[in-house]
Design a protein around this motif. Sequence first.
Motif, PDB file in Angstrom:
ATOM      1  N   GLN A  66       0.828  -1.201   0.000  1.00  0.00           N
ATOM      2  CA  GLN A  66       0.000   0.000   0.000  1.00  0.00           C
ATOM      3  C   GLN A  66       0.866   1.256   0.000  1.00  0.00           C
ATOM      4  OE1 GLN A  66      -3.624  -0.917   2.862  1.00  0.00           O
ATOM      5  NE2 GLN A  66      -1.731  -1.725   3.682  1.00  0.00           N
ATOM      6  N   PRO A  67       0.283   2.409  -0.341  1.00  0.00           N
ATOM      7  CA  PRO A  67       1.045   3.656  -0.236  1.00  0.00           C
ATOM      8  C   PRO A  67       1.633   3.831   1.160  1.00  0.00           C
ATOM      9  CG  PRO A  67      -1.010   4.039  -1.408  1.00  0.00           C
ATOM     10  CD  PRO A  67      -1.069   2.624  -0.899  1.00  0.00           C
ATOM     11  N   SER A  68       2.920   4.150   1.206  1.00  0.00           N
ATOM     12  CA  SER A  68       3.660   4.322   2.469  1.00  0.00           C
ATOM     13  C   SER A  68       3.660   3.055   3.310  1.00  0.00           C
ATOM     14  CB  SER A  68       3.088   5.483   3.300  1.00  0.00           C
ATOM     15  OG  SER A  68       3.079   6.679   2.560  1.00  0.00           O
ATOM     16  N   GLY A  69       3.369   1.914   2.690  1.00  0.00           N
ATOM     17  CA  GLY A  69       3.295   0.674   3.444  1.00  0.00           C
ATOM     18  C   GLY A  69       2.162   0.639   4.443  1.00  0.00           C
ATOM     19  N   GLY A  70       1.183   1.546   4.271  1.00  0.00           N
ATOM     20  CA  GLY A  70       0.055   1.599   5.204  1.00  0.00           C
ATOM     21  C   GLY A  70       0.337   2.369   6.475  1.00  0.00           C
ATOM     22  N   LEU A  71       1.559   2.943   6.596  1.00  0.00           N
ATOM     23  CA  LEU A  71       1.936   3.691   7.802  1.00  0.00           C
ATOM     24  C   LEU A  71       2.447   5.057   7.357  1.00  0.00           C
ATOM     25  CD1 LEU A  71       2.264   3.570  10.885  1.00  0.00           C
ATOM     26  CD2 LEU A  71       4.560   2.653  10.528  1.00  0.00           C
ATOM     27  N   SER A  72       1.679   6.088   7.620  1.00  0.00           N
ATOM     28  CA  SER A  72       1.994   7.436   7.149  1.00  0.00           C
ATOM     29  C   SER A  72       2.707   8.214   8.248  1.00  0.00           C
ATOM     30  CB  SER A  72       0.707   8.159   6.727  1.00  0.00           C
ATOM     31  OG  SER A  72       0.071   7.455   5.671  1.00  0.00           O
ATOM     32  N   VAL A  73       3.838   8.829   7.886  1.00  0.00           N
ATOM     33  CA  VAL A  73       4.688   9.512   8.868  1.00  0.00           C
ATOM     34  C   VAL A  73       5.022  10.907   8.364  1.00  0.00           C
ATOM     35  CG1 VAL A  73       6.869   9.443  10.138  1.00  0.00           C
ATOM     36  CG2 VAL A  73       5.690   7.304   9.570  1.00  0.00           C
ATOM     37  N   VAL A  74       4.859  11.907   9.230  1.00  0.00           N
ATOM     38  CA  VAL A  74       5.247  13.278   8.916  1.00  0.00           C
ATOM     39  C   VAL A  74       6.056  13.847  10.073  1.00  0.00           C
ATOM     40  CG1 VAL A  74       3.285  13.751   7.395  1.00  0.00           C
ATOM     41  CG2 VAL A  74       3.080  14.208   9.847  1.00  0.00           C
ATOM     42  N   LEU A  75       6.845  14.859   9.776  1.00  0.00           N
ATOM     43  CA  LEU A  75       7.550  15.635  10.799  1.00  0.00           C
ATOM     44  C   LEU A  75       6.828  16.963  10.962  1.00  0.00           C
ATOM     45  CD1 LEU A  75      11.297  15.116   9.770  1.00  0.00           C
ATOM     46  CD2 LEU A  75       9.842  13.656  11.176  1.00  0.00           C
ATOM     47  N   ILE A  76       6.682  17.402  12.216  1.00  0.00           N
ATOM     48  CA  ILE A  76       5.994  18.666  12.505  1.00  0.00           C
ATOM     49  C   ILE A  76       6.837  19.436  13.522  1.00  0.00           C
ATOM     50  CG2 ILE A  76       3.861  19.755  13.273  1.00  0.00           C
ATOM     51  CD1 ILE A  76       2.368  17.244  12.478  1.00  0.00           C
ATOM     52  N   PRO A  77       7.689  20.336  13.042  1.00  0.00           N
ATOM     53  CA  PRO A  77       8.574  21.050  13.984  1.00  0.00           C
ATOM     54  C   PRO A  77       7.860  22.116  14.810  1.00  0.00           C
ATOM     55  CG  PRO A  77       8.988  21.726  11.713  1.00  0.00           C
ATOM     56  CD  PRO A  77       8.015  20.596  11.634  1.00  0.00           C
ATOM     57  N   LEU A  78       6.940  22.867  14.204  1.00  0.00           N
ATOM     58  CA  LEU A  78       6.224  23.927  14.905  1.00  0.00           C
ATOM     59  C   LEU A  78       4.728  23.637  14.806  1.00  0.00           C
ATOM     60  CD1 LEU A  78       8.166  27.117  13.735  1.00  0.00           C
ATOM     61  CD2 LEU A  78       8.241  26.041  15.982  1.00  0.00           C
ATOM     62  N   GLY A  79       4.271  22.727  15.631  1.00  0.00           N
ATOM     63  CA  GLY A  79       2.886  22.296  15.564  1.00  0.00           C
ATOM     64  C   GLY A  79       2.053  22.841  16.691  1.00  0.00           C
ATOM     65  N   ARG A  80       1.008  22.100  17.034  1.00  0.00           N
ATOM     66  CA  ARG A  80       0.058  22.565  18.036  1.00  0.00           C
ATOM     67  C   ARG A  80      -0.100  21.575  19.180  1.00  0.00           C
ATOM     68  NH1 ARG A  80      -4.418  24.594  13.652  1.00  0.00           N
ATOM     69  NH2 ARG A  80      -3.126  23.426  12.199  1.00  0.00           N
ATOM     70  N   SER A  81       0.886  20.738  19.380  1.00  0.00           N
ATOM     71  CA  SER A  81       0.850  19.751  20.449  1.00  0.00           C
ATOM     72  C   SER A  81       1.247  20.366  21.775  1.00  0.00           C
ATOM     73  CB  SER A  81       1.807  18.613  20.105  1.00  0.00           C
ATOM     74  OG  SER A  81       2.160  17.895  21.245  1.00  0.00           O
ATOM     75  N   LEU A  82       0.833  19.722  22.848  1.00  0.00           N
ATOM     76  CA  LEU A  82       1.300  20.144  24.164  1.00  0.00           C
ATOM     77  C   LEU A  82       2.815  20.069  24.271  1.00  0.00           C
ATOM     78  CD1 LEU A  82      -1.166  18.630  26.783  1.00  0.00           C
ATOM     79  CD2 LEU A  82      -0.693  21.027  26.341  1.00  0.00           C
ATOM     80  N   GLN A  83       3.415  19.114  23.567  1.00  0.00           N
ATOM     81  CA  GLN A  83       4.857  18.917  23.674  1.00  0.00           C
ATOM     82  C   GLN A  83       5.650  19.815  22.719  1.00  0.00           C
ATOM     83  OE1 GLN A  83       6.091  16.968  25.982  1.00  0.00           O
ATOM     84  NE2 GLN A  83       4.174  16.044  26.643  1.00  0.00           N
ATOM     85  N   ARG A  84       4.976  20.757  22.060  1.00  0.00           N
ATOM     86  CA  ARG A  84       5.654  21.523  21.010  1.00  0.00           C
ATOM     87  C   ARG A  84       6.824  22.350  21.523  1.00  0.00           C
ATOM     88  NH1 ARG A  84       0.677  23.922  21.874  1.00  0.00           N
ATOM     89  NH2 ARG A  84       0.655  26.103  22.549  1.00  0.00           N
TER      90      ARG A  84
END
Length: 734
Positions: A82-100
Amino acid sequence: MLRWTSLLAALTLALAPSPDGANAGGAAQPAGAIEPPGPDLPPAGRSLFDELFGADADGASRLPFPFPALLQRIAQQLDAGQPSGGLSVVLIPLGRSLQRHAAGDVDAFRHPRVVAAVTGEPPAAAPPGHPYLRDRLYVAYHEKAAALEVISYNEAAGRFEFQLVRNYREGAAPEPGYANRTLCLACHHNAAPIFSRQSWDETSASTPVAARLAATGLPYYGLAWRHGVDVPDAIDTAAARANLLGTAQRLWREGCAAPDRKAAVACRAEALRQALRHRLTDGRSTTAERRARRPALVEPLLANWRQRWPAGLAIPDPSLPNRQPFAGIEGGRPQPSDDELRRYADIAAAFDPLALRAPLETWPGRSAADAGRFVAALSMFFSRADVAAIDRALSVLSASPAAATARAAERGNPALAALADGRMASIRHIALSCSGRKTTDHGRLDLDCAGADGARLQARLVLKAGMATGGTADRLVLPGNDAIGAVALKPAANRRQRAGAETMRFIPDRGGRTVRTAGGEAIRRIDIPRPAANAAAPATATLELVADLAPLDVAIDRLAQATLAGRSDALDDLPLRRSALLPALLTDLGTPAPAPPSAAPSAPRLADPPAARDGAWPPELQPFARQCGQCHAAATAFPPGFLRGGDEQVRGRIAACAERMLFRLAMNARPPAARPKTPMPPPAAAHAAAFAQSPDYPAMTALLEGLLAQRALAPAGVLARPYATLAPCTAGAE
């Protein structure tokens, strides 16, 4: 945890709508648009993440490190094609997470958050009982925080669980725990994953973000992070599907509820029947006309719908506004200054996951079309491999009534035995008149066939020595405008003669599964007489259709009987559990039942257990404890645990956080459109609507203003500054 670029994002408080449906900004909040948090620990079962990586009986962690090893373990459960082997991964340097802020905003591109979502199916031939992870497992990793944030489904409880894994670093023992759901649902109003809308400009799919990531020269754990928007789009689509699982569970339990248990079980049995037919026919079985023939589902469902949700059932919105972190950088400079990075890391109110989101839509529950929405959502509980296993079993039974009779005897299933006794599968044929042509090298035969009532077949057959070795039906429409679409044509193993001319026989195939009509009949084969050497094309094609779903109907009816007799709880007033339904159905269809999954041996634990407190809160701190205690009393840096510790520690932490706390409290006095930041308590909190009128609001404001006055800071001056320039709230883990 995130937002879903968060997965645990939030900053505070309980999450049920206020009694009058209002929020802090005065806007009405539709019923059903926000989920109450529920208990932090699972009320039943365990999360999928625990089932995959829970501790052994001796307490030893099964969680792989480093992070790519964990992803590889997940990928082993998926179809690699499947596309990406069924596991989609992105990097988010300046996101909206609590851990940002864990890496410090200046180092955000050196230590970006990694977000992974299972967006694909298991292999088509996965054995019964395989874990189904698609749309149900989301993991985020932040190296500097040494933490994982996880959202994964718990089918026994019928909900998504929110978890944290702390101490996730080399040479350490990871510490998994269930997160504070009140905190998580302050952003995850849908109690499920959330993600940004297109064009996902915070992620590594964004050209400016990718350029700044590449400029560091870092390998980012060896992950394949350079990609287009197809990868975040896959995560966004998975989050949208995941958002409907809770709605489907609510309709399964409450929509089919009835004082008469027999009627409730019959409603769920019919919903299950239609959901499986929906999948077996690629979604074409549930036209409004066909649903109307199923009163056991439609009539009680719509009656309950009107009673329980008279204004309609609101579907929460899992999408956040797209955010461009560097939209204000002039001239497109590749590397912003440190001050700019701190400013761009700040989340304005318009993009904050804490802000209330209107429902995505409202299902009115007034017609069979709404029942079809429910059926479609319910069908997502079964994997592609589940449907393929049912399809294979039906094919075997229809091809061999004798085998069906033997299996019926083994199972003590007289209903199935009666079906097998000459009535297992009725067969009909559709004749099509064809015209066509061969290519000049006679390597391909193009067919255009038409029949009665709009039937049509347009196909390309690959020829070798005059015989077709395969091909494609580019268009297949059956009588009644049943548009099946394009399917592969695989040559049958045997060939037969008709009127002295050899017949080419093909089996329609779609992804290894039987192709079916909207009514559920299997298109068993297509026969095409082999053209003579001097003929342009055969005169007639014949489709053979087999009505083979009766054994599945019998299996579902037997499951309903077992539920009423107390031998099963699969169709009772409990969440729909794939593990309770499939073994019984497959066994009745002659497929060995899967072994029950091994339970996670270690007891679930909280990531941040509440700390015991010696004595009552002092009067001046009681408003903070009441309004902020559910989210800011733990030993955490994100959100800041300023209520952790003794009275003097708390006073010191509140003083250090006073500038930002005053700013967020002041937002309660402004209309939503005029807020540069979301207020505290968060708008989704149960008590947020009444906070601005409570005596706690002025008491907290007065205390904070007094603390600022001790530092010669005027409240008006603090509120006039950009939030990102205020003194950070550094209260953190001890």
